[in-house]
Design a protein around this motif. Sequence first.
Motif, PDB file in Angstrom:
ATOM      1  N   ALA A   1      36.144  37.907  37.901  1.00 14.76           N
ATOM      2  CA  ALA A   1      37.370  38.374  38.553  1.00 14.76           C
ATOM      3  C   ALA A   1      37.464  39.890  38.501  1.00 14.76           C
ATOM      4  O   ALA A   1      37.843  40.544  39.476  1.00 14.76           O
ATOM      5  N   VAL A   2      37.109  40.481  37.348  1.00 19.50           N
ATOM      6  CA  VAL A   2      37.113  41.935  37.239  1.00 19.50           C
ATOM      7  C   VAL A   2      36.079  42.528  38.185  1.00 19.50           C
ATOM      8  O   VAL A   2      36.330  43.529  38.869  1.00 19.50           O
ATOM      9  N   GLY A   3      34.919  41.896  38.259  1.00 16.01           N
ATOM     10  CA  GLY A   3      33.850  42.393  39.117  1.00 16.01           C
ATOM     11  C   GLY A   3      34.214  42.414  40.585  1.00 16.01           C
ATOM     12  O   GLY A   3      33.778  43.310  41.318  1.00 16.01           O
ATOM     13  N   ARG A   4      35.020  41.462  41.013  1.00 16.94           N
ATOM     14  CA  ARG A   4      35.407  41.442  42.433  1.00 16.94           C
ATOM     15  C   ARG A   4      36.736  42.151  42.673  1.00 16.94           C
ATOM     16  O   ARG A   4      37.250  42.183  43.802  1.00 16.94           O
TER      17      ARG A   4
ATOM     18  N   ASP B   1      25.911  43.628  29.776  1.00 18.19           N
ATOM     19  CA  ASP B   1      25.380  44.875  29.220  1.00 18.19           C
ATOM     20  C   ASP B   1      26.011  45.223  27.875  1.00 18.19           C
ATOM     21  O   ASP B   1      25.768  46.298  27.321  1.00 18.19           O
ATOM     22  N   GLY B   2      26.866  44.330  27.373  1.00 18.02           N
ATOM     23  CA  GLY B   2      27.460  44.527  26.061  1.00 18.02           C
ATOM     24  C   GLY B   2      28.709  45.370  26.058  1.00 18.02           C
ATOM     25  O   GLY B   2      29.282  45.629  24.991  1.00 18.02           O
ATOM     26  N   LEU B   3      29.151  45.790  27.217  1.00 12.82           N
ATOM     27  CA  LEU B   3      30.358  46.607  27.316  1.00 12.82           C
ATOM     28  C   LEU B   3      31.561  45.731  27.658  1.00 12.82           C
ATOM     29  O   LEU B   3      31.415  44.703  28.346  1.00 12.82           O
ATOM     30  N   PRO B   4      32.753  46.113  27.224  1.00 12.36           N
ATOM     31  CA  PRO B   4      33.947  45.329  27.555  1.00 12.36           C
ATOM     32  C   PRO B   4      34.245  45.379  29.053  1.00 12.36           C
ATOM     33  O   PRO B   4      33.881  46.343  29.735  1.00 12.36           O
ATOM     34  N   VAL B   5      34.915  44.341  29.519  1.00 16.97           N
ATOM     35  CA  VAL B   5      35.216  44.278  30.955  1.00 16.97           C
ATOM     36  C   VAL B   5      36.062  45.457  31.402  1.00 16.97           C
ATOM     37  O   VAL B   5      36.061  45.813  32.583  1.00 16.97           O
ATOM     38  N   LEU B   6      36.798  46.080  30.481  1.00 17.07           N
ATOM     39  CA  LEU B   6      37.585  47.252  30.846  1.00 17.07           C
ATOM     40  C   LEU B   6      36.680  48.356  31.395  1.00 17.07           C
ATOM     41  O   LEU B   6      37.053  49.064  32.330  1.00 17.07           O
ATOM     42  N   CYS B   7      35.494  48.493  30.824  1.00 17.39           N
ATOM     43  CA  CYS B   7      34.551  49.492  31.332  1.00 17.39           C
ATOM     44  C   CYS B   7      34.084  49.144  32.738  1.00 17.39           C
ATOM     45  O   CYS B   7      33.820  50.036  33.557  1.00 17.39           O
TER      46      CYS B   7
ATOM     47  N   ALA C   1      34.425  50.788  38.353  1.00 16.17           N
ATOM     48  CA  ALA C   1      34.724  50.442  39.750  1.00 16.17           C
ATOM     49  C   ALA C   1      35.923  51.225  40.279  1.00 16.17           C
ATOM     50  O   ALA C   1      36.328  51.027  41.436  1.00 16.17           O
ATOM     51  N   HIS C   2      36.521  52.094  39.459  1.00 23.40           N
ATOM     52  CA  HIS C   2      37.708  52.868  39.841  1.00 23.40           C
ATOM     53  C   HIS C   2      38.850  51.952  40.272  1.00 23.40           C
ATOM     54  O   HIS C   2      39.577  52.241  41.218  1.00 23.40           O
ATOM     55  N   ASP C   3      38.995  50.833  39.584  1.00 27.15           N
ATOM     56  CA  ASP C   3      40.017  49.846  39.926  1.00 27.15           C
ATOM     57  C   ASP C   3      41.162  49.929  38.923  1.00 27.15           C
ATOM     58  O   ASP C   3      41.186  49.231  37.907  1.00 27.15           O
TER      59      ASP C   3
ATOM     60  N   LEU D   1      26.829  60.761  44.449  1.00 25.70           N
ATOM     61  CA  LEU D   1      25.484  61.342  44.408  1.00 25.70           C
ATOM     62  C   LEU D   1      24.632  60.499  43.468  1.00 25.70           C
ATOM     63  O   LEU D   1      25.045  60.189  42.351  1.00 25.70           O
ATOM     64  N   GLY D   2      23.449  60.117  43.938  1.00 20.88           N
ATOM     65  CA  GLY D   2      22.537  59.359  43.098  1.00 20.88           C
ATOM     66  C   GLY D   2      23.112  58.054  42.600  1.00 20.88           C
ATOM     67  O   GLY D   2      22.812  57.627  41.474  1.00 20.88           O
ATOM     68  N   GLY D   3      23.956  57.415  43.396  1.00 18.66           N
ATOM     69  CA  GLY D   3      24.550  56.146  43.005  1.00 18.66           C
ATOM     70  C   GLY D   3      25.709  56.273  42.030  1.00 18.66           C
ATOM     71  O   GLY D   3      26.222  55.266  41.539  1.00 18.66           O
ATOM     72  N   PHE D   4      26.150  57.501  41.746  1.00 19.58           N
ATOM     73  CA  PHE D   4      27.236  57.743  40.806  1.00 19.58           C
ATOM     74  C   PHE D   4      28.415  58.310  41.580  1.00 19.58           C
ATOM     75  O   PHE D   4      28.259  59.268  42.345  1.00 19.58           O
ATOM     76  N   THR D   5      29.615  57.732  41.383  1.00 22.36           N
ATOM     77  CA  THR D   5      30.800  58.149  42.122  1.00 22.36           C
ATOM     78  C   THR D   5      31.890  58.606  41.162  1.00 22.36           C
ATOM     79  O   THR D   5      32.144  57.952  40.143  1.00 22.36           O
ATOM     80  N   VAL D   6      32.523  59.729  41.496  1.00 17.94           N
ATOM     81  CA  VAL D   6      33.677  60.201  40.734  1.00 17.94           C
ATOM     82  C   VAL D   6      34.779  60.598  41.706  1.00 17.94           C
ATOM     83  O   VAL D   6      34.529  60.854  42.876  1.00 17.94           O
ATOM     84  N   ARG D   7      35.996  60.624  41.193  1.00 17.83           N
ATOM     85  CA  ARG D   7      37.112  61.211  41.926  1.00 17.83           C
ATOM     86  C   ARG D   7      37.232  62.673  41.500  1.00 17.83           C
ATOM     87  O   ARG D   7      37.005  63.008  40.338  1.00 17.83           O
ATOM     88  N   ALA D   8      37.617  63.532  42.415  1.00 20.58           N
ATOM     89  CA  ALA D   8      37.779  64.959  42.098  1.00 20.58           C
ATOM     90  C   ALA D   8      39.213  65.249  41.693  1.00 20.58           C
ATOM     91  O   ALA D   8      39.839  66.188  42.189  1.00 20.58           O
ATOM     92  N   GLY D   9      39.723  64.454  40.762  1.00 21.53           N
ATOM     93  CA  GLY D   9      41.097  64.619  40.317  1.00 21.53           C
ATOM     94  C   GLY D   9      41.214  65.127  38.899  1.00 21.53           C
ATOM     95  O   GLY D   9      42.233  64.898  38.227  1.00 21.53           O
ATOM     96  N   HIS D  10      40.198  65.833  38.432  1.00 23.33           N
ATOM     97  CA  HIS D  10      40.205  66.264  37.039  1.00 23.33           C
ATOM     98  C   HIS D  10      41.268  67.321  36.765  1.00 23.33           C
ATOM     99  O   HIS D  10      41.774  67.432  35.637  1.00 23.33           O
TER     100      HIS D  10
END
Length: 411
Positions: free
Chosen positions: A10-13, A35-41, A46-48, A151-160
């Motif tokens: 559900a988190v993945g979708r 991958d051993g990481l919590p679903v929160l990660c 996914a920027h969700d 870039l290179g499969g990595f996405t960020v928001r420019a809201g820093h």
Amino acid sequence: MKSGRELVAAVGRGDAEDVTVLLEAGADPDTVTDDGLPVLCLAVGAHDAAVASALVGRGADPDRRLPDGTTPLLRAVDGGSWAMTKALLGNDPLRLPEAERERLIALARHWYERGADVELRNRTGESGPVHEEQGEDGEYDQYEDVARLTLGGFTVRAGHGAILTQLESVFGIVTPVDELVDRALAQGAWPHADWRSAESVLAFRRDPETFPAVTAHRHDPDPGRRLFVLSVFRSYRMQVYLDIWSRQGVPFGKETADVLVAWAMDGEEEDPHVLARVLSTLKQLRHPEMEAVGLRHAGHPSPAVRAEVPDLVFDWATWRTPLGAAREALLLLAADVDPGVRRRAGDALSVADDGSGDIISAIVGLLRDPEFEVRKDTARHIEAVGGEIVRVPAVAEALRAVRDEDASAGT
């Protein structure tokens, strides 16, 4: 367990509703993925923000130390979305120890000062073009125009910059006004995340130094900075709409109105867009000089400025028919060359009617205006207000014609 696998799916979708249902049914909010990481990660990556908020709201740990030394909250800051960061900060940001607060601020500042595109290249090691597209950050906060950089499969928001501003505020750091104004304007004019974040933080400050420091920027040669001042003023008013400070009235209400009147009357403002915003902001307040301000600009060459005049010369609080020069200005604006100005004058005249021949003639003229939207808008206001005017034969006939025209246009 089955509910854990279902939660990961559900988190993945990105299905926040299903995530909530599964958590309420007993799924572990700290369920780990393959991958051993919590679903929160997974939600952070996914920027969700909606899914992340659902997880944190039901117990997911945003401060959990991960194998790489980060936390989900640090990853949210890394991702550049204030909506996501806010979701993981939760209702008790001061739970974080001082060292962790400083780490979050330092990370946001690093991205902001270096530039999201530059840091993205550094993180990915890629030298190709950065793909950029605009988007909104947050379903409810609406920090508009937050660029998504990939870039290179990595996405960020420019809201820093927005994250930096908000983190400083929630952690009790009083950032200088001029620095916040610089951040607001760094990416150009509103709307975008850095602007809205700085505006929000400044509008909620109640110290005696902030208001005059913000107001000083009304004399800046950059019209963007002058518009930012007006955005802060409007945010004062919005706090009343949100019922936050309604018992005390508009924060800095008198001071703001005084500044706006001086701004409109001193002749310094040459940008018609800014001047129109000055008048638009003033009309939401009360000031004894509002009519004088309106009359001064009734003949302004910009239709955007003239369009604000009817709401200044007509007292919407009492619905009293304006007299003298104010009445003449309304009638003149009802015959303006610009249809937008005529519409706004018609709104006021629909309420101001006192049965006199000149106002009735103006209203009939608006109901027979060459522009359909002017005719339709005037008719709508007259019918909403009602009163004796709808029984005046010339008005009633013109209203029927507009209704028939509107019905024909809708078929």
